[in-house]
Motif scaffolding. Structure first.
Motif, PDB file in Angstrom:
ATOM      1  N   ARG A 272      47.820  59.625 -40.337  1.00 47.21           N
ATOM      2  CA  ARG A 272      46.835  60.059 -39.333  1.00 47.21           C
ATOM      3  C   ARG A 272      45.495  60.418 -39.998  1.00 47.21           C
ATOM      4  NH1 ARG A 272      48.473  64.617 -35.959  1.00 47.21           N
ATOM      5  NH2 ARG A 272      50.649  64.567 -36.610  1.00 47.21           N
ATOM      6  N   ALA A 273      44.424  60.207 -39.242  1.00 49.11           N
ATOM      7  CA  ALA A 273      43.094  60.564 -39.765  1.00 49.11           C
ATOM      8  C   ALA A 273      42.866  62.057 -39.557  1.00 49.11           C
ATOM      9  CB  ALA A 273      42.036  59.762 -39.021  1.00 49.11           C
ATOM     10  N   LEU A 274      41.861  62.608 -40.226  1.00 49.26           N
ATOM     11  CA  LEU A 274      41.493  64.010 -40.008  1.00 49.26           C
ATOM     12  C   LEU A 274      41.081  64.185 -38.551  1.00 49.26           C
ATOM     13  CD1 LEU A 274      39.229  64.845 -43.114  1.00 49.26           C
ATOM     14  CD2 LEU A 274      41.586  65.577 -42.727  1.00 49.26           C
ATOM     15  N   THR A 275      41.384  65.332 -37.993  1.00 48.21           N
ATOM     16  CA  THR A 275      40.923  65.585 -36.621  1.00 48.21           C
ATOM     17  C   THR A 275      39.394  65.687 -36.653  1.00 48.21           C
ATOM     18  OG1 THR A 275      40.981  67.974 -36.887  1.00 48.21           O
ATOM     19  CG2 THR A 275      43.006  66.924 -36.090  1.00 48.21           C
ATOM     20  N   ALA A 276      38.776  65.452 -35.481  1.00 44.97           N
ATOM     21  CA  ALA A 276      37.303  65.474 -35.433  1.00 44.97           C
ATOM     22  C   ALA A 276      36.775  66.830 -35.893  1.00 44.97           C
ATOM     23  CB  ALA A 276      36.835  65.150 -34.022  1.00 44.97           C
TER      24      ALA A 276
ATOM     25  N   GLU B 279      33.934  70.077 -39.902  1.00 43.21           N
ATOM     26  CA  GLU B 279      33.786  71.276 -40.752  1.00 43.21           C
ATOM     27  C   GLU B 279      33.689  70.892 -42.226  1.00 43.21           C
ATOM     28  OE1 GLU B 279      35.807  75.020 -40.223  1.00 43.21           O
ATOM     29  OE2 GLU B 279      36.769  74.237 -38.417  1.00 43.21           O
ATOM     30  N   LEU B 280      34.503  69.915 -42.613  1.00 45.04           N
ATOM     31  CA  LEU B 280      34.523  69.484 -44.018  1.00 45.04           C
ATOM     32  C   LEU B 280      33.176  68.873 -44.423  1.00 45.04           C
ATOM     33  CD1 LEU B 280      36.621  69.300 -46.344  1.00 45.04           C
ATOM     34  CD2 LEU B 280      36.907  66.914 -45.714  1.00 45.04           C
ATOM     35  N   LEU B 281      32.651  68.022 -43.561  1.00 46.62           N
ATOM     36  CA  LEU B 281      31.383  67.363 -43.899  1.00 46.62           C
ATOM     37  C   LEU B 281      30.228  68.357 -43.906  1.00 46.62           C
ATOM     38  CD1 LEU B 281      31.663  63.849 -42.238  1.00 46.62           C
ATOM     39  CD2 LEU B 281      32.393  64.663 -44.456  1.00 46.62           C
ATOM     40  N   HIS B 282      30.330  69.362 -43.040  1.00 46.37           N
ATOM     41  CA  HIS B 282      29.303  70.402 -43.041  1.00 46.37           C
ATOM     42  C   HIS B 282      29.344  71.152 -44.389  1.00 46.37           C
ATOM     43  CE1 HIS B 282      26.511  73.314 -41.513  1.00 46.37           C
ATOM     44  NE2 HIS B 282      27.331  74.285 -41.887  1.00 46.37           N
ATOM     45  N   ALA B 283      30.577  71.470 -44.830  1.00 38.60           N
ATOM     46  CA  ALA B 283      30.728  72.169 -46.127  1.00 38.60           C
ATOM     47  C   ALA B 283      30.197  71.285 -47.255  1.00 38.60           C
ATOM     48  CB  ALA B 283      32.187  72.535 -46.368  1.00 38.60           C
ATOM     49  N   ALA B 284      30.498  69.985 -47.189  1.00 40.80           N
ATOM     50  CA  ALA B 284      30.043  69.064 -48.246  1.00 40.80           C
ATOM     51  C   ALA B 284      28.519  69.031 -48.302  1.00 40.80           C
ATOM     52  CB  ALA B 284      30.595  67.670 -47.986  1.00 40.80           C
ATOM     53  N   TYR B 285      27.895  69.082 -47.149  1.00 38.51           N
ATOM     54  CA  TYR B 285      26.426  69.072 -47.095  1.00 38.51           C
ATOM     55  C   TYR B 285      25.871  70.394 -47.646  1.00 38.51           C
ATOM     56  CZ  TYR B 285      21.769  69.442 -45.123  1.00 38.51           C
ATOM     57  OH  TYR B 285      20.428  69.650 -44.979  1.00 38.51           O
TER      58      TYR B 285
ATOM     59  N   ALA C  87      38.533  73.014 -47.815  1.00 42.88           N
ATOM     60  CA  ALA C  87      39.504  72.103 -47.191  1.00 42.88           C
ATOM     61  C   ALA C  87      40.897  72.738 -47.203  1.00 42.88           C
ATOM     62  CB  ALA C  87      39.519  70.773 -47.943  1.00 42.88           C
ATOM     63  N   THR C  88      41.253  73.371 -48.329  1.00 43.08           N
ATOM     64  CA  THR C  88      42.579  74.005 -48.444  1.00 43.08           C
ATOM     65  C   THR C  88      42.723  75.080 -47.373  1.00 43.08           C
ATOM     66  OG1 THR C  88      42.395  73.625 -50.821  1.00 43.08           O
ATOM     67  CG2 THR C  88      44.187  75.049 -50.109  1.00 43.08           C
ATOM     68  N   ARG C  89      41.649  75.807 -47.119  1.00 45.30           N
ATOM     69  CA  ARG C  89      41.661  76.830 -46.065  1.00 45.30           C
ATOM     70  C   ARG C  89      41.979  76.183 -44.711  1.00 45.30           C
ATOM     71  NH1 ARG C  89      42.120  81.943 -46.677  1.00 45.30           N
ATOM     72  NH2 ARG C  89      40.290  82.392 -47.917  1.00 45.30           N
ATOM     73  N   LEU C  90      41.429  74.985 -44.473  1.00 46.53           N
ATOM     74  CA  LEU C  90      41.645  74.304 -43.185  1.00 46.53           C
ATOM     75  C   LEU C  90      43.036  73.655 -43.091  1.00 46.53           C
ATOM     76  CD1 LEU C  90      38.233  72.383 -42.772  1.00 46.53           C
ATOM     77  CD2 LEU C  90      38.874  74.583 -41.780  1.00 46.53           C
ATOM     78  N   GLY C  91      43.757  73.626 -44.214  1.00 48.26           N
ATOM     79  CA  GLY C  91      45.074  72.959 -44.220  1.00 48.26           C
ATOM     80  C   GLY C  91      44.971  71.497 -44.613  1.00 48.26           C
ATOM     81  N   ILE C  92      43.784  71.112 -45.076  1.00 47.92           N
ATOM     82  CA  ILE C  92      43.577  69.719 -45.506  1.00 47.92           C
ATOM     83  C   ILE C  92      44.020  69.593 -46.958  1.00 47.92           C
ATOM     84  CG2 ILE C  92      41.810  67.952 -45.954  1.00 47.92           C
ATOM     85  CD1 ILE C  92      40.170  69.171 -43.679  1.00 47.92           C
ATOM     86  N   ALA C  93      44.805  68.553 -47.238  1.00 43.93           N
ATOM     87  CA  ALA C  93      45.240  68.302 -48.621  1.00 43.93           C
ATOM     88  C   ALA C  93      44.163  67.478 -49.331  1.00 43.93           C
ATOM     89  CB  ALA C  93      46.554  67.544 -48.613  1.00 43.93           C
ATOM     90  N   THR C  94      44.068  67.690 -50.644  1.00 40.83           N
ATOM     91  CA  THR C  94      43.019  67.010 -51.413  1.00 40.83           C
ATOM     92  C   THR C  94      43.592  66.471 -52.722  1.00 40.83           C
ATOM     93  OG1 THR C  94      42.482  69.112 -52.462  1.00 40.83           O
ATOM     94  CG2 THR C  94      41.137  68.494 -50.557  1.00 40.83           C
ATOM     95  N   CYS C  95      42.933  65.499 -53.278  1.00 40.04           N
ATOM     96  CA  CYS C  95      43.256  65.087 -54.644  1.00 40.04           C
ATOM     97  C   CYS C  95      42.000  64.555 -55.320  1.00 40.04           C
ATOM     98  CB  CYS C  95      44.341  64.013 -54.661  1.00 40.04           C
ATOM     99  SG  CYS C  95      44.888  63.651 -56.353  1.00 40.04           S
ATOM    100  N   TRP C  96      41.625  65.203 -56.394  1.00 43.97           N
ATOM    101  CA  TRP C  96      40.527  64.696 -57.219  1.00 43.97           C
ATOM    102  C   TRP C  96      40.963  63.354 -57.798  1.00 43.97           C
ATOM    103  CZ3 TRP C  96      35.788  66.810 -58.892  1.00 43.97           C
ATOM    104  CH2 TRP C  96      35.526  68.105 -58.448  1.00 43.97           C
ATOM    105  N   ILE C  97      40.082  62.378 -57.777  1.00 46.37           N
ATOM    106  CA  ILE C  97      40.403  61.082 -58.368  1.00 46.37           C
ATOM    107  C   ILE C  97      39.281  60.690 -59.313  1.00 46.37           C
ATOM    108  CG2 ILE C  97      41.041  58.673 -57.954  1.00 46.37           C
ATOM    109  CD1 ILE C  97      42.893  60.410 -56.421  1.00 46.37           C
ATOM    110  N   GLY C  98      39.628  60.564 -60.592  1.00 40.72           N
ATOM    111  CA  GLY C  98      38.649  60.119 -61.581  1.00 40.72           C
ATOM    112  C   GLY C  98      39.085  58.801 -62.178  1.00 40.72           C
TER     113      GLY C  98
END
Ligand SMILES: Cc1cc2nc3c(=O)[nH]c(=O)nc-3n(C[C@H](O)[C@H](O)[C@H](O)COP(=O)(O)O)c2cc1C
Length: 388
Positions: A122-126, A131-137, A199-210
């Protein structure tokens, strides 16, 4: 530039010139970026056990040995087939949306973050995406950076080729100016990891990729948002919801990489990084779990290349902390400064949580030749304590 050349371009990504050219290396890259490599190790283990069982049976080996070898081989093979069906081909039930982590304090939140190597389809909810993109900005605005060069976190929704994660469909791509600047990479680490914590606060999982990113695929998906003459893709961060369905090989790998060096090997009381810092004793104890927050920072291949030295000044018979200097222990040009920036993000989040004021700055004249632990180290940045 051909695709293999693009894959092998710059970075601290690939070991030796010889291995770059070998057929084995190209085969590995091909399997890696077609998403098959994570099933290969368990497949090989299963075949090895089954072959051993067959050989044992032909030689009339002890029945208990035959049956145990056969059972292990069959189980690992079944797990591999299950992984291919559920993860590679995505034939699996849909999973619930994870809970937000609003109840955690900042230190428990930092400990709750773990790299995610398998995402739900599933995609991230709207609202989460917004919220994530706002934080990124917000966290890449020039007034938030330590350095003077701009950085961007571009959002890409596409199944980009990464290793060893699977199922990731959404990414934040960290872009810095093409000319090399170490402080800019520290800014990338600090800004992107602040977004990761959000993102972790929102319950979104993340993975740094290098090293696990196929940069040519990233550049392709960025389209006209990437200018090869001016931009450099530093790394990515996959974002989404964690899936329970994770390949066996990846589970084993996660178990091995989820350990950290002790605080005595990370924090020091002298600029030569020889004397472990007494983090439980005044005046350092004031910083409580900030040390642990840095200790659990992610780093490429879990290399843990960041160190920190506390600088104090006498106050009467006692002493007070003036600043903490952050170093990298290797001469790695890209991922070590990024990892140092990640430490900065966790350190300042911890200090903010404890109400300890301070800011980051580069101390002029710091040579970076102090912290001689493994390779020639590099000074990065300092956290300067502010008066309260
Ligand atoms: C700069 C950087 C690059 C990374 N690159 C990759 C990668 O290419 N693929 C991957 O699966 N994980 C990658 N990681 C995640 C690390 O492997 C992971 O943080 C480390 O093993 C510790 O595990 P943890 O994050 O679960 O604590 C990277 C992490 C950092 C900070």
């Amino acid at each position: 530039m051909t695709r293999p050349e693009q894959l092998l371009r710059d970075h601290d990504r690939f070991p030796t010139e010889k291995s770059r050219r070998s057929l084995l290396w190209h085969t590995k890259l091909r399997l890696q970026f077609t998403g098959w490599l994570q099933y290969l190790p368990t497949g090989i283990v299963a075949i090895a056990f089954l072959a051993a069982a067959v050989v044992g049976w032909l030689l009339g080996a002890w029945p208990a040995l035959f049956w145990s070898t056969l059972s292990i081989g069959a189980l690992v093979l079944a797990a591999t087939v299950f992984d291919v069906i559920t993860v590679k081909y995505g034939v699996r039930p849909s999973e619930a949306l994870p809970q937000r982590n609003d109840d955690l304090d900042i230190f428990d939140l930092i400990r709750a973050r773990r790299s995610c190597h398998s995402f739900q389809s599933r995609a991230l909810t709207a609202s989460d995406r917004g919220e994530l993109l706002h934080a990124a900005y917000e966290h890449t605005r020039p007034n938030r950076l330590i350095g003077t060069h701009p950085i961007r976190l571009e959002y890409v929704a596409a199944p980009m080729r990464i290793w060893p994660g699977s199922g990731a469909q959404e990414f934040l791509v960290a872009i810095a100016p093409r000319h090399y600047d170490r402080l800019t990479l520290i800014d990338v680490g600090r800004s992107l990891h602040t977004v990761v914590l959000y993102a972790t606060r929102l319950g979104i999982a993340t993975c740094w990729i290098g090293p696990g990113a196929d940069h040519s695929s990233v550049i392709e998906h960025l389209g006209d948002r990437f200018d090869p003459d001016r931009d450099h893709v530093v790394c990515l961060c996959a974002v989404g919801y964690r899936s329970w369905f994770t390949p066996l090989f990846v589970r084993v790998m996660e178990r091995f990489t989820h350990h950290r060096l002790p605080l005595s090997a990370l924090f020091f009381a002298d600029p030569h990084c020889q004397l472990p810092l007494a983090v439980q004793v005044a005046p350092f104890a004031t910083f409580g779990r900030c040390y642990e927050a840095c200790q659990w920072s992610p780093s490429s291949y879990n290399a843990q290349t960041t160190r920190c030295a506390a600088i104090t000044a006498p106050v009467g018979t006692a002493s007070k902390v003036v600043r903490f200097d952050f170093y990298t222990t290797t001469t790695s040009r890209f991922y070590a400064p990024v990892a140092l920036g990640i430490w900065c993000a966790n350190w300042e989040a911890g200090c903010r949580g404890l109400g300890i004021p301070g800011h980051f700055a580069v101390i002029p004249g710091e040579s970076g030749d102090h912290c001689d632990i493994t390779e020639r180290p590099h000074y990065g940045v300092s956290w300067i304590a502010e008066r309260r």
